[in-house]
Design an enzyme around this catalytic site. Structure first.
Site, PDB file in Angstrom:
ATOM      1  N   PHE A 139       2.094  15.329  -6.335  1.00  0.00           N
ATOM      2  CA  PHE A 139       2.874  14.520  -7.534  1.00  0.00           C
ATOM      3  C   PHE A 139       2.510  15.437  -8.848  1.00  0.00           C
ATOM      4  CE2 PHE A 139       3.266  11.290 -10.565  1.00  0.00           C
ATOM      5  CZ  PHE A 139       4.378  10.646 -10.185  1.00  0.00           C
ATOM      6  N   ASP A 221      -6.987  12.816  -5.000  1.00  0.00           N
ATOM      7  CA  ASP A 221      -6.140  11.646  -5.711  1.00  0.00           C
ATOM      8  C   ASP A 221      -5.897  10.993  -4.677  1.00  0.00           C
ATOM      9  OD1 ASP A 221      -4.071  10.136  -6.683  1.00  0.00           O
ATOM     10  OD2 ASP A 221      -3.182  11.900  -7.798  1.00  0.00           O
ATOM     11  N   TYR A 246      -2.198   0.206  -9.103  1.00  0.00           N
ATOM     12  CA  TYR A 246      -0.793  -0.660  -9.508  1.00  0.00           C
ATOM     13  C   TYR A 246       0.061  -0.555  -8.157  1.00  0.00           C
ATOM     14  CZ  TYR A 246       0.484   3.968 -11.305  1.00  0.00           C
ATOM     15  OH  TYR A 246       0.697   5.170 -11.794  1.00  0.00           O
ATOM     16  N   LYS A 247      -0.654   0.209  -6.962  1.00  0.00           N
ATOM     17  CA  LYS A 247       0.113   0.270  -5.690  1.00  0.00           C
ATOM     18  C   LYS A 247      -0.347  -0.575  -4.726  1.00  0.00           C
ATOM     19  CE  LYS A 247       1.003   5.450  -6.834  1.00  0.00           C
ATOM     20  NZ  LYS A 247       2.457   5.437  -6.963  1.00  0.00           N
ATOM     21  N   ARG A 396      11.558   6.116   0.364  1.00  0.00           N
ATOM     22  CA  ARG A 396      10.353   5.525   1.003  1.00  0.00           C
ATOM     23  C   ARG A 396      10.382   4.247   1.112  1.00  0.00           C
ATOM     24  NH1 ARG A 396       5.993   7.808  -3.642  1.00  0.00           N
ATOM     25  NH2 ARG A 396       7.340   6.376  -4.892  1.00  0.00           N
TER      26      ARG A 396
END
Ligand SMILES: Cc1ncc(COP(=O)(O)O)c(C=O)c1O
Length: 438
Positions: A139, A221, A246-247, A396
């Protein structure tokens, strides 16, 4: 490691009754009603998890305590706001396999990459080279932060940030990571646990062992794995890690991030020091000399944003109730079923699975590739299926185990069949400008 082989070898069936049978045997199914899902098919929990009643309750509690206590909330709220970072760290420690002293909640993920990469660049002893090993499918924010930290120390990132290349544009081979450790002068390996696009799960234990054999520090990460893949960071001796909440942790948009520092490194000096990382006992003596906390709390920086942290108490209650192992088992069954249906129902309509099939090598989402992926993702949204598009050709699809069912997976695939057969995505193709990928 838990044996997940059932999820990979299970013989699936194409009929809808089969999805219902799987749901009937799913002990996590009752959790769905604790979520507030306005979209019928929410398959984007790897980007932003939805609101749960539990998260709303602890956010409401913080707001109420703000109303009734005002500034006294720092010491009198339940839990006291002053200790929020540490108390939330205690809760997340089990999910990453660390001692509570090694985990704290604070800052954002990008800021945590800055402070930990900076810290460990400074921490490398004089003889160690300042090189960092990452990979080309990361990312981007991870790279921006690493580049900036190198530059700030006078090192040219073009020379000191080494990237392991991908052979297929989807995955990174562990062997290539190991080989690259010998090819370059590096002091730090920094990798994702799960690649954000393809969903490949990295072998954290092997990469850590190989790095340590070479005297190299290693960090991860965990943005795309915390809450859906169990971890054993302390057990493997990982040096440091970061993640967002937040995932799969469903902490809310922009919710506070988390970090882990192995206790071996509590003597390292935080590169982005701030008063919130000061030893708590003496923080309010307000000395100008920084005395860091003797634990991971030292890597906090400024005042914790209480309203971005409060929902996490509730959202993690749900995960603690069932445990990450059970979540992982269901996740692998859902993604195994999804990949089977993509193969059987969508492959001859132009879709392909871009995620590793081996359960030990995949995280919680599936990359469904299609030449018109962006247009298809927009058409899916119009049909109440929330997924996301990642250039150039990936949709995704994330059947998150706490609130997605096998019936959802079945329906999403059948809706995709209908869209492609009816050409519902084509107006979007025309607007976007034809095939994204040829
Ligand atoms: C691997 C990874 N790291 C970091 C981030 C984002 O970090 P931040 O919360 O600081 O925006 C993301 C966002 O999706 C991500 O996928």
């Amino acid at each position: 490691m838990t044996d997940h082989s059932n999820a990979s070898v299970r013989e699936h069936r194409l009929d809808e009754t089969y999805a219902r049978e799987l749901d009937a045997g799913d002990t996590l199914a009752p959790l769905r009603k604790r979520f507030d899902l306005s979209d019928r098919y929410y398959m984007d929990g790897n980007s932003l998890g939805p609101l749960s009643d539990d998260a709303r309750e602890t956010l409401d509690r913080a707001i109420e305590q703000w109303r009734t206590l005002g500034i006294k909330g720092w010491t009198e709220a339940e839990p006291p706001w002053f200790w929020y970072g540490e108390r939330l760290g205690d809760r997340l420690a089990g999910m990453v396999g660390a001692d509570p002293t090694e985990v704290v909640v604070g800052n954002s993920t990008t800021v945590n990459i800055h402070t930990l990469i900076g810290t460990f660049l400074d921490y490398l002893d004089g003889d160690s080279p300042p090189g960092i090993l990452a990979n080309e499918l990361d990312f981007p924010t991870d790279h921006y932060a690493m580049q900036a930290q190198l530059r700030q120390r006078g090192y040219d990132p073009a020379e000191h940030l080494h990237l392991v290349e991908s052979h297929d544009g989807r995955t990174i081979a562990t062997e290539d990571v190991v080989t690259a450790m010998d090819e370059h002068d590096i002091g730090i390996v920094f990798m994702p646990s799960v690649l954000y696009r393809s969903g490949q799960l990295f072998d954290i234990e092997r990469i850590t062992d190989e790095a340590h054999e070479r005297g190299v520090l290693v960090g991860f990460d965990l943005a795309h794995s915390i809450g859906v893949v169990p971890h054993d960071l302390s057990g493997h001796g990982v040096d440091f890690a970061v993640w967002c909440t937040y995932k799969y942790l469903n902490g809310g948009p922009g919710s506070i991030a988390g970090l882990y520092v192995n206790e071996r490194h509590f003597d390292a000096s935080p590169s982005l020091a701030g008063w919130w990382g000061h030893d708590k006992e003496t923080q309010f003596e307000l000395n100008l000399k920084f005395t860091p906390a003797e634990n991971a709390g030292a890597w906090q920086i400024g005042t914790i944003p209480i309203l971005s942290a409060a929902p996490l108490f509730g959202s993690t209650n749900l995960i603690e109730e069932v445990g990450v192992e059970r979540i992982r088992t269901k996740s692998l069954e859902l993604t195994s079923y999804l990949m089977y249906l993509i193969d059987e129902r969508l492959a001859d309509r132009g879709c392909a699975v871009g995620t590793p099939r081996d359960p030990d090598q995949r995280g919680g989402h599936v990359a469904m590739e299609h030449p018109d992926a962006e247009a298809l993702s927009l058409a899916l949204r119009e049909r109440g299926v929330i997924v996301d598009f990642r250039p150039p050709n990936v949709i995704r699809v994330c059947p998150a185990p706490l609130y997605c069912s096998f019936q959802d997976v079945y329906d999403v695939v059948e809706i995709t069949v209908e869209i492609l057969d009816n050409g519902e995505h084509e107006p979007h193709v025309e607007r976007i400008g034809g095939d994204q990928v040829t």
